[in-house]
Structures are given as C-alpha cells and as structure tokens.
Design an enzyme around this catalytic site. Sequence first.
Site, short mmCIF file in Angstrom:
data_model
loop_
_atom_site.label_atom_id
_atom_site.label_comp_id
_atom_site.label_asym_id
_atom_site.label_seq_id
_atom_site.Cartn_x
_atom_site.Cartn_y
_atom_site.Cartn_z
N HIS A 173 0.41 4.34 -3.01
CA HIS A 173 0.52 5.56 -2.42
C HIS A 173 1.08 6.44 -2.38
O HIS A 173 0.79 7.88 -3.20
CB HIS A 173 -0.16 5.61 -0.50
CG HIS A 173 -1.47 5.20 -0.62
ND1 HIS A 173 -2.54 5.80 0.23
CD2 HIS A 173 -2.84 4.29 -1.66
CE1 HIS A 173 -3.82 5.54 0.03
NE2 HIS A 173 -3.66 4.24 -0.51
N TRP A 232 -9.80 -8.80 3.00
CA TRP A 232 -10.85 -9.34 1.92
C TRP A 232 -10.66 -10.76 1.34
O TRP A 232 -11.68 -11.22 0.97
CB TRP A 232 -10.47 -8.64 1.08
CG TRP A 232 -10.68 -7.47 0.16
CD1 TRP A 232 -11.91 -6.43 -0.37
CD2 TRP A 232 -9.78 -5.72 0.92
NE1 TRP A 232 -11.29 -4.83 0.10
CE2 TRP A 232 -10.01 -4.65 0.81
CE3 TRP A 232 -8.77 -6.02 1.50
CZ2 TRP A 232 -9.69 -3.87 1.19
CZ3 TRP A 232 -7.56 -4.79 1.58
CH2 TRP A 232 -8.27 -4.17 1.89
N ARG A 272 1.33 -0.69 -0.05
CA ARG A 272 0.10 0.35 -0.07
C ARG A 272 0.91 1.17 0.07
O ARG A 272 0.65 2.11 -0.41
CB ARG A 272 -0.66 -0.12 0.97
CG ARG A 272 -2.33 1.28 1.06
CD ARG A 272 -2.94 1.25 1.57
NE ARG A 272 -4.05 1.33 2.13
CZ ARG A 272 -4.93 2.03 2.44
NH1 ARG A 272 -4.08 2.86 3.40
NH2 ARG A 272 -5.81 2.98 1.78
FE1 CCH Z 1 -6.53 -0.47 -1.31
N1 CCH Z 1 -7.32 0.36 0.69
N2 CCH Z 1 -7.82 0.81 -2.27
N3 CCH Z 1 -5.36 -0.42 -3.49
N4 CCH Z 1 -5.01 -1.20 -0.56
C1 CCH Z 1 -7.26 -0.11 1.60
C2 CCH Z 1 -5.71 -1.09 2.11
C3 CCH Z 1 -5.11 -1.75 1.22
C4 CCH Z 1 -8.41 2.10 -2.09
C5 CCH Z 1 -8.95 1.71 -0.74
C6 CCH Z 1 -8.33 1.36 0.69
C7 CCH Z 1 -5.73 0.40 -4.00
C8 CCH Z 1 -6.92 0.83 -4.58
C9 CCH Z 1 -7.66 0.77 -3.98
C10 CCH Z 1 -3.53 -2.35 -1.09
C11 CCH Z 1 -3.33 -1.81 -2.33
C12 CCH Z 1 -4.25 -1.49 -2.95
C13 CCH Z 1 -7.95 0.37 2.73
C14 CCH Z 1 -7.93 -0.08 3.84
C15 CCH Z 1 -8.99 1.40 2.03
C16 CCH Z 1 -9.82 1.85 2.46
C17 CCH Z 1 -6.48 1.26 5.16
C18 CCH Z 1 -6.72 0.52 6.28
O1 CCH Z 1 -7.38 0.84 6.81
O2 CCH Z 1 -5.96 0.76 6.96
C19 CCH Z 1 -9.37 1.86 -2.79
C20 CCH Z 1 -10.78 3.08 -2.56
C21 CCH Z 1 -8.90 1.88 -4.63
C22 CCH Z 1 -9.79 2.39 -5.76
O3 CCH Z 1 -9.13 1.25 -6.52
C23 CCH Z 1 -4.61 -0.51 -5.03
C24 CCH Z 1 -4.95 0.19 -6.64
C25 CCH Z 1 -3.87 -0.82 -4.43
C26 CCH Z 1 -2.78 -1.75 -4.82
C27 CCH Z 1 -1.94 -1.86 -6.17
C28 CCH Z 1 -3.43 -2.88 -0.58
C29 CCH Z 1 -1.93 -4.49 0.08
C30 CCH Z 1 -4.30 -2.44 1.40
C31 CCH Z 1 -3.90 -3.49 2.65
C32 CCH Z 1 -2.63 -2.60 3.76
C33 CCH Z 1 -2.55 -3.10 4.86
O4 CCH Z 1 -2.87 -2.45 5.68
O5 CCH Z 1 -2.95 -4.56 5.12
#
Ligand code: CCH
Length: 286
Positions: free
Chosen positions: A38, A178, A34
């Site tokens: 970002h 998920w 992430r």
């Molecule tokens: Fe995402 N993401 N993401 N995401 N994401 C969150 C967590 C992860 C969105 C929203 C969220 C991508 C696209 C999107 C990861 C990778 C990717 C969370 C929870 C939200 C909300 C954050 C938290 O509470 O910690 C949205 C909206 C989009 C739109 O498309 C893309 C693209 C990627 C990478 C290619 C990953 C990995 C996580 C898990 C992080 C963790 O701390 O476990």
Amino acid sequence: MSKAGDFAPVRQDIAKLLHQPEYDDGSAGPVLVRLAWHSAGTYDAETDTGGSNGAGMRYEAEGGDPANAGLQHARVFLEPVKAKYPWITYADLWTLAGVVAIKEMGGPDIPWLGGRTDYVDDSKLPPRGRLPDAAQGGDHLRWIFNRMGFNDQEIVALSGAHNLGRCHSDRSGFEGAWVNNPTRFSNQYFRLLLSLQWKKKTLANGLEQFVNYDEDSETELMMLPTDIALTQDKAFMKYVELYARDKETFFADFTKVFSKLIELGIVRDGEGKILNTDNQKGGYHS
Ligand code: CCH
C-alpha cells in the site's frame, strides 16, 4: 549500534519481530507485506505521483484512506526497529520489512535497494482512491494496475500475495483467510482458486465475498470478488493456471513484479543512488 546504511542488522531485527504469538496467525509478516504494497501502490505513472518514496502514509491524507485501515498495526510493529536504527527512513523500512517478511515466510528473495527519503512533496500527494476496491471486478483491476504500469501477467502474479494473511471485519469489512496456512508463502492461493467450489456469501455488513467450507476440517476459506475475477477473464485465467501448476515460475515472476512495485516512481543512477528526490526542500519531514 550499526552504521548508517548497513541494512543487514535491520533485516535481522525485522525477521525477529515477525514472531507475534498474540497477533492474528502468530505473525506480523502478512500485514507488513500489505504495508509495503500500500505504500507503493498509490503510484500513477502518468502524473508520476504516489509510490513508496516519502512514506506519505504517516500523514492523515494517505494514512486515513479507508483502504489503509489496519496498517497502523504494521507501522507499530516496526517502531522499535526505527528507534534502534534512527537513520533508516520509514519509506525504506516499510518496503524492506515487506521483502524480509516474504523471505522469512518461505517466499523468494526479492531484490531491494535503499535510499528512499521521508520527504513528501505536497504537489505529488496521491489522492485517495488509488488502491484497489475488493468489491469490484476485472475491469477495475486493470484500471488500477495499468495506472501503476502493470500488465495482466503482473496483476495476477501480484495477487498471489493473498496466499498470506487474512481479511478483518474491522478493517476492510471482509472476513477470513485465503489459505489454510496464511503465514507460509506459496502458490496455494492459485491452486485453491481453481480446485475449490467458491460460493457467494453476503456478510452481515452487506459486503459479498466468496467462501468454501470444508466439512472435515470445519474450516472456511475465502476469496474476494477481485480474486474470483481472475478466474472469470481469459487473459487473467491463463496466468492463474500457470502459477497454480508451476510454483517456480510464480516465485520468479512475483520476485520481478514485487521489486518493480517498490521501485515505482524512483529513478536511480548506475550506483543505485536515487536521483529524483530532494530532501532539502520544504514540506513534511519526519
Ligand atoms: Fe490485498 N487485500 N488486495 N494485496 N493483501 C487484503 C489483505 C492483504 C486487495 C484487497 C485486500 C494485493 C492486491 C489486492 C495483501 C497483499 C496484497 C484485504 C483485507 C483486502 C480487502 C484487509 C483487512 O481486512 O485486513 C485487492 C482488491 C487487491 C487487488 O488486486 C497485492 C498486490 C498485495 C501484495 C503484493 C496481504 C499480504 C494481505 C493480508 C494482510 C493481513 O493483515 O493479514
């Protein structure tokens, strides 16, 4: 001590730090993915601003964006690596860590090139609000990702990263994972999007997400409104179905789109040297 520019030992040290028994599901991997995303996902093709080069998230303007809440954990995990290899830039370290984490969690080998600098050009600072809002729908996804230069297929492929990690109530406000095994990269996210019944649930903080509760295992899985939006739009749904039934194609497409993501805004010469950055100019330095 390795010599500057030798990324092999850096990769090894990143792989070693992924194992974090006290943290989340026992791995720093998802939050590092992430962080990489970002750091790069602020890019705007039209104005050529944002992107991974510069590692702007070290500063409050970008790091304090509510969308980046929780990513300090990822940056802290990487500090020992930065201390051991002081020559590596944060911009390279963060993107490399994402790539190493994906590979170590069973995902594809994503091509990665170094050379990013930690120089932040003040005139190219991305405004807040460039990262997606999970409470929105398909139009918002297109608005956000078309700005970076991604099409429908690429949006769906990138979303497959939600096979990893979880939402935290104290970061985004959403809650849960998920898939059942959130530290293993696969196409399970797409399969569950199609195979499970997703019910809307309003959280105590007022946010709405979608959940599926399995009585036998007593586990609840979740989907964000933006995840569900992929199944409510014909053009997106075509790729959800493709990636759910064909893991190889998902891995191949994810490889291409993730390497494109971490190169947004970067121009290289034939040897891979970055041309459009000037580390000598004023501005922030690490
Ligand atoms: Fe995402 N993401 N993401 N995401 N994401 C969150 C967590 C992860 C969105 C929203 C969220 C991508 C696209 C999107 C990861 C990778 C990717 C969370 C929870 C939200 C909300 C954050 C938290 O509470 O910690 C949205 C909206 C989009 C739109 O498309 C893309 C693209 C990627 C990478 C290619 C990953 C990995 C996580 C898990 C992080 C963790 O701390 O476990």
